[in-house]
Design a protein around this motif. Structure first.
Motif, PDB file in Angstrom:
ATOM      1  N   PHE A 137       0.863  -1.179   0.000  1.00  0.00           N
ATOM      2  CA  PHE A 137       0.000   0.000   0.000  1.00  0.00           C
ATOM      3  C   PHE A 137       0.897   1.226   0.000  1.00  0.00           C
ATOM      4  CE2 PHE A 137      -3.197  -2.873   2.057  1.00  0.00           C
ATOM      5  CZ  PHE A 137      -4.191  -2.717   1.100  1.00  0.00           C
ATOM      6  N   HIS A 138       0.556   2.179  -0.838  1.00  0.00           N
ATOM      7  CA  HIS A 138       1.379   3.380  -0.929  1.00  0.00           C
ATOM      8  C   HIS A 138       0.990   4.408   0.120  1.00  0.00           C
ATOM      9  CE1 HIS A 138       3.357   1.963  -4.506  1.00  0.00           C
ATOM     10  NE2 HIS A 138       2.193   1.717  -5.071  1.00  0.00           N
ATOM     11  N   SER A 139      -0.241   4.336   0.647  1.00  0.00           N
ATOM     12  CA  SER A 139      -0.692   5.368   1.577  1.00  0.00           C
ATOM     13  C   SER A 139      -1.872   4.857   2.387  1.00  0.00           C
ATOM     14  CB  SER A 139      -1.125   6.616   0.791  1.00  0.00           C
ATOM     15  OG  SER A 139      -2.268   6.307   0.007  1.00  0.00           O
ATOM     16  N   LEU A 140      -2.227   5.641   3.401  1.00  0.00           N
ATOM     17  CA  LEU A 140      -3.413   5.327   4.195  1.00  0.00           C
ATOM     18  C   LEU A 140      -4.660   5.340   3.311  1.00  0.00           C
ATOM     19  CD1 LEU A 140      -4.957   4.849   6.825  1.00  0.00           C
ATOM     20  CD2 LEU A 140      -4.832   7.318   7.275  1.00  0.00           C
ATOM     21  N   THR A 141      -4.705   6.243   2.347  1.00  0.00           N
ATOM     22  CA  THR A 141      -5.894   6.302   1.480  1.00  0.00           C
ATOM     23  C   THR A 141      -6.046   5.016   0.673  1.00  0.00           C
ATOM     24  OG1 THR A 141      -4.616   7.472  -0.217  1.00  0.00           O
ATOM     25  CG2 THR A 141      -5.891   8.817   1.300  1.00  0.00           C
ATOM     26  N   ASP A 142      -4.944   4.461   0.204  1.00  0.00           N
ATOM     27  CA  ASP A 142      -5.024   3.187  -0.518  1.00  0.00           C
ATOM     28  C   ASP A 142      -5.566   2.089   0.394  1.00  0.00           C
ATOM     29  OD1 ASP A 142      -3.970   4.303  -2.816  1.00  0.00           O
ATOM     30  OD2 ASP A 142      -1.904   3.754  -2.327  1.00  0.00           O
ATOM     31  N   ALA A 143      -5.073   2.063   1.624  1.00  0.00           N
ATOM     32  CA  ALA A 143      -5.513   1.036   2.573  1.00  0.00           C
ATOM     33  C   ALA A 143      -6.991   1.187   2.910  1.00  0.00           C
ATOM     34  CB  ALA A 143      -4.675   1.122   3.845  1.00  0.00           C
ATOM     35  N   ILE A 144      -7.436   2.444   3.052  1.00  0.00           N
ATOM     36  CA  ILE A 144      -8.855   2.685   3.346  1.00  0.00           C
ATOM     37  C   ILE A 144      -9.723   2.158   2.213  1.00  0.00           C
ATOM     38  CG2 ILE A 144     -10.610   4.490   3.582  1.00  0.00           C
ATOM     39  CD1 ILE A 144      -8.389   6.149   5.034  1.00  0.00           C
ATOM     40  N   LYS A 145      -9.352   2.480   0.998  1.00  0.00           N
ATOM     41  CA  LYS A 145     -10.159   2.028  -0.147  1.00  0.00           C
ATOM     42  C   LYS A 145     -10.196   0.508  -0.229  1.00  0.00           C
ATOM     43  CE  LYS A 145      -9.182   6.225  -2.813  1.00  0.00           C
ATOM     44  NZ  LYS A 145      -8.386   6.803  -3.923  1.00  0.00           N
ATOM     45  N   ASP A 146      -9.082  -0.117   0.105  1.00  0.00           N
ATOM     46  CA  ASP A 146      -9.008  -1.575   0.032  1.00  0.00           C
ATOM     47  C   ASP A 146      -9.764  -2.243   1.180  1.00  0.00           C
ATOM     48  OD1 ASP A 146      -7.379  -3.880  -1.398  1.00  0.00           O
ATOM     49  OD2 ASP A 146      -7.265  -4.264   0.763  1.00  0.00           O
ATOM     50  N   GLN A 147      -9.758  -1.607   2.340  1.00  0.00           N
ATOM     51  CA  GLN A 147     -10.320  -2.225   3.551  1.00  0.00           C
ATOM     52  C   GLN A 147     -11.578  -1.509   4.057  1.00  0.00           C
ATOM     53  OE1 GLN A 147      -9.252  -5.042   4.755  1.00  0.00           O
ATOM     54  NE2 GLN A 147      -7.586  -5.178   3.269  1.00  0.00           N
ATOM     55  N   LYS A 148     -12.261  -0.780   3.176  1.00  0.00           N
ATOM     56  CA  LYS A 148     -13.420   0.030   3.599  1.00  0.00           C
ATOM     57  C   LYS A 148     -14.483  -0.787   4.335  1.00  0.00           C
ATOM     58  CE  LYS A 148     -16.330   3.698   3.217  1.00  0.00           C
ATOM     59  NZ  LYS A 148     -17.649   3.117   3.278  1.00  0.00           N
ATOM     60  N   PRO A 149     -14.940  -1.949   3.857  1.00  0.00           N
ATOM     61  CA  PRO A 149     -15.959  -2.702   4.604  1.00  0.00           C
ATOM     62  C   PRO A 149     -15.497  -3.088   6.010  1.00  0.00           C
ATOM     63  CG  PRO A 149     -15.799  -3.510   2.353  1.00  0.00           C
ATOM     64  CD  PRO A 149     -14.643  -2.583   2.555  1.00  0.00           C
ATOM     65  N   TRP A 150     -14.232  -3.486   6.127  1.00  0.00           N
ATOM     66  CA  TRP A 150     -13.716  -3.864   7.444  1.00  0.00           C
ATOM     67  C   TRP A 150     -13.663  -2.653   8.366  1.00  0.00           C
ATOM     68  CZ3 TRP A 150      -9.032  -2.554  10.039  1.00  0.00           C
ATOM     69  CH2 TRP A 150      -8.814  -3.287  11.209  1.00  0.00           C
TER      70      TRP A 150
END
Length: 325
Positions: free
Chosen positions: A36-49
């Motif tokens: 993941f390049h950033s927190l925003t990438d992680a949020i988009k990937d893990q939004k349901p969780w």
């Protein structure tokens, strides 16, 4: 998997309610095996969780991520995909910074802002709040948070008749606004910025949509809101919540125009009992969690589950905010 990027950290201020930590504090996993390049990438990937974590715990503090500017914070907010809520009807002086990001309440640093659900005194309120620490305070300036259903349960147990009155009659909030913002007051938002217009007729239309009554004066306007519910039922969690600005209004809506004792009454117009209000304030403080801000912190709050406040501080401190439907 979320655990590939996020790891939970423990801090001394945390509390446990019904076996759940409050708030949930997430940091980057040092053993991250996912690119993941950033927190925003992680949020988009893990939004349901992340949505499920927020629903379960009521608040998430993201700490230790590379979020350093208002623009970075705006990107984090947008990554969640929640719809923006315009700040219409709120009391706090605020300034737009970038995109969906505003300053938090701009009242003087020596003033405490009492516990409240954001915009609980109007019918249209945000479901989610974001806060971001751009400049870490020298000392003080925490944003204490407290679980609303815990406050309801403690108040119901101690003052059942008072809570029944609230449930039956709700509350009426009264606030006197000047024309322009008054930065010396925690409720100093003028009517032009409150209703996002310079036209009295437009302000009246927007107030009517909120079921708010306006009484114009020579140099401002008196706003009367209510009766409006003080206790709500959180359908998604199947529990009652202490959803109001009662303590904030009664103890904090004070400036050159406003007397806090007159700022809030029962929905039938009867005055609130002072000793119960101040005991409720003590309960709020007892049950709250106050985590010192660190630069780069992002705090996500479910506004239906959690009340928040602000402690006095020594400047500099800059905390930004964003409201979501």
């Amino acid at each position: 998997m979320a655990q590939n990027f996020f790891t939970e950290i423990k801090i001394p201020q945390k509390k446990f309610f019904e076996g759940l930590v409050f708030p949930k504090i997430l940091s980057p996993n040092p053993r991250n095996s996912v690119e993941f390049h950033s927190l925003t990438d992680a949020i988009k990937d893990q939004k349901p969780w992340l949505d499920s974590v927020l629903h379960q715990h009521g608040a998430i503090l993201f700490r230790g991520f590379s979020v350093s500017t208002a623009a970075d914070f705006n990107n984090v907010v947008e990554a969640f995909g929640y719809e923006e809520l315009p700040y219409v009807g709120g009391a706090a002086p605020r300034t737009n910074v970038v995109g969906r990001v505003f300053t938090a309440n701009e009242s003087p640093p020596d003033q405490k802002i009492p516990f409240h659900h954001e915009m609980a005194q109007v019918p249209e309120y945000p479901s989610k709040l974001f806060f971001f620490c751009e400049v870490e305070p020298v000392n003080g300036g925490e944003t204490p948070i407290v679980l609303s259903h815990v406050v309801y349960e403690r108040m119901k147990e101690k003052y059942p008749d008072f809570v029944q009155n609230l449930e039956e009659h709700g509350l009426i909030y009264t606030r006197v606004l000047g024309e322009e913002d008054d930065p010396s007051s925690p409720i100093g938002r003028g009517w032009k910025s409150t209703f996002l217009t310079n036209e009295k007729s437009v302000a009246e239309e927007r107030a009517a949509k909120l079921n708010m009554k306006l009484e114009w004066t020579e140099d401002g306007v008196k706003t009367i809101m209510g009766p409006i519910p003080a206790i709500k039922f959180d359908k998604t969690r199947q529990r009652k919540i202490w959803f109001n600005s009662m303590v904030a209004a009664y103890t904090g809506w004070k400036d050159a125009r406003n007397d806090p004792v007159k700022a809030v009454t029962f929905g039938d117009g009867k005055p609130l009992p002072s000793h119960i209000i101040y005991d409720c304030l003590r309960i709020l403080e007892d049950e709250s969690v106050a985590i010192p801000w660190q630069k780069g912190d992002v705090l996500l709050i479910d506004n239906l589950a959690v009340l928040h406040s602000r402690r006095p501080f020594a400047s500099p401190r800059r905390v930004l905010a964003s409201l979501c439907k």
